[in-house]
Write an enzyme that holds these catalytic residues in place. Structure first.
Site, mmCIF file in Angstrom:
data_model
loop_
_atom_site.group_PDB
_atom_site.id
_atom_site.type_symbol
_atom_site.label_atom_id
_atom_site.label_comp_id
_atom_site.label_asym_id
_atom_site.label_seq_id
_atom_site.Cartn_x
_atom_site.Cartn_y
_atom_site.Cartn_z
ATOM 1 N N GLY A 1 0.778 -1.229 0.000
ATOM 2 C CA GLY A 1 0.000 0.000 0.000
ATOM 3 C C GLY A 1 0.811 1.280 0.000
ATOM 4 C CG ASP A 2 3.500 4.498 1.716
ATOM 5 O OD1 ASP A 2 3.757 5.037 0.618
ATOM 6 O OD2 ASP A 2 3.770 5.031 2.805
ATOM 7 C CG LEU A 3 6.668 -1.732 -2.128
ATOM 8 C CD1 LEU A 3 7.087 -2.168 -0.740
ATOM 9 C CD2 LEU A 3 6.215 -2.925 -2.959
ATOM 10 C CD1 TRP A 4 7.364 4.842 0.879
ATOM 11 C CD2 TRP A 4 9.345 5.841 0.683
ATOM 12 N NE1 TRP A 4 7.655 5.413 2.098
ATOM 13 C CE2 TRP A 4 8.864 6.030 2.006
ATOM 14 C CE3 TRP A 4 10.578 6.398 0.326
ATOM 15 C CZ2 TRP A 4 9.581 6.744 2.962
ATOM 16 C CZ3 TRP A 4 11.292 7.115 1.277
ATOM 17 C CH2 TRP A 4 10.796 7.279 2.572
ATOM 18 C CG ASN B 1 7.485 2.547 3.971
ATOM 19 O OD1 ASN B 1 8.063 3.054 4.928
ATOM 20 N ND2 ASN B 1 6.347 3.022 3.499
#
Length: 283
Positions: free
Chosen positions: A188-191, A194
């Site tokens: 969901g917030d895969l930068w 993370n």
């Protein structure tokens, strides 16, 4: 705020020797806790309660059921502040090929529908997770349009952007009416901030914002701001190859993340959003 000795008994981590602030992002305060029983990572959300961390705990538990993320130990509320205790991760390095394989393994956890069993309304970018059978319906109505309302309320919208987004919505509806996809467990917030490696070289994922969705959306996020090498994608494809033409759809999902940045940080992301929307409808 200061996490002082009043916290020591509340945390129930043995004989605490030291609590020191560490970098933890712009949402929570973060601390390294050293005690007689080991090292821990403490997140504190001032003027909130333990429920603030429920979604993060849920995400960590879901990812840990198939992949690797920090283990949640306990959450609670103390003096009007919510907190979450995680295991402390010592960082190391390794090949991003292994990290790509880990993400693919996470995406192989499937569900019958897209969504999650609850909405996320206490976030700066709210998410409506009502279960849906069709990805086009979910993505348009419960991701794009939710943020469209937010940016309109902030005066960050115009007719040109609305026209571009309407054309993207139509394209998404048309494509997924004929190309069904399996719902995957999403980070969901895969930068790259993370994801990383433990000191034993095991890849690990952090700070999830989970739901069951189209895995191409996670992959699009990895490509938005850079930071992942070719090895990452080679590792991913070795485990769970992406569908044909996925590269053409990257901008469909980067448009969502840029819309989210526009909502969070303002007009500085307006031009990037427009460029992404223009690419989305260019083929």
């Amino acid at each position: 705020m200061l996490v002082d000795k009043d916290w020591y008994s509340e945390l129930k981590l043995g004989n605490i020797e030291n609590i020191e602030p560490v970098s933890g992002g712009d949402i929570n305060l973060a601390f390294k806790v050293t005690s007689s029983t080991g090292k821990y990572f403490l997140k504190v959300q001032p003027n909130n309660n333990a429920s603030f961390f429920d979604h993060e705990v849920e995400g960590l538990n879901l990812i840990n059921s198939v992949a690797n993320a920090p283990k949640a130990i306990r959450s609670g509320t103390f003096k009007g502040n919510g907190y979450l205790i995680l295991e402390y991760v010592e960082f190391g390095t390794d090949s991003e090929y292994a990290l790509g394989k880990l993400v693919a393994k996470m995406h192989q956890k499937h569900n019958d529908q897209f969504g999650l069993d609850h909405n996320i309304k206490n976030a700066k970018n709210p998410k409506i997770n009502t279960w849906q059978d069709n990805w086009g319906d979910f993505y348009v109505k419960q991701r794009l349009e939710v943020l469209e309302i937010q940016v309109k309320q902030k005066g960050l919208w115009n007719g040109y952007r609305e026209n571009l987004l309407d054309r993207l919505k139509a394209k998404v509806y048309e494509y997924y009416s004929n190309h069904p996809v399996k719902p995957s467990l999403m980070h969901g917030d895969l930068w790259n901030g993370n994801a990383g490696f433990q000191s034993d070289h095991q890849p690990i994922l952090f700070d999830p914002d989970v739901f069951f969705g189209n895995r191409e959306m996670d992959i699009a996020m990895t490509l938005l701001f850079g930071g992942f090498s070719k090895d990452f994608y080679d590792g991913y494809q070795s485990v769970y190859p992406l569908d044909e033409g996925w590269e053409d759809r990257v901008s469909w999902y980067q448009s969502y993340y840029l819309l989210a940045h526009l909502n969070l940080f303002g007009e500085g992301y307006g031009a990037s959003l427009e460029n992404s929307l223009e690419r989305s409808i260019s083929f």
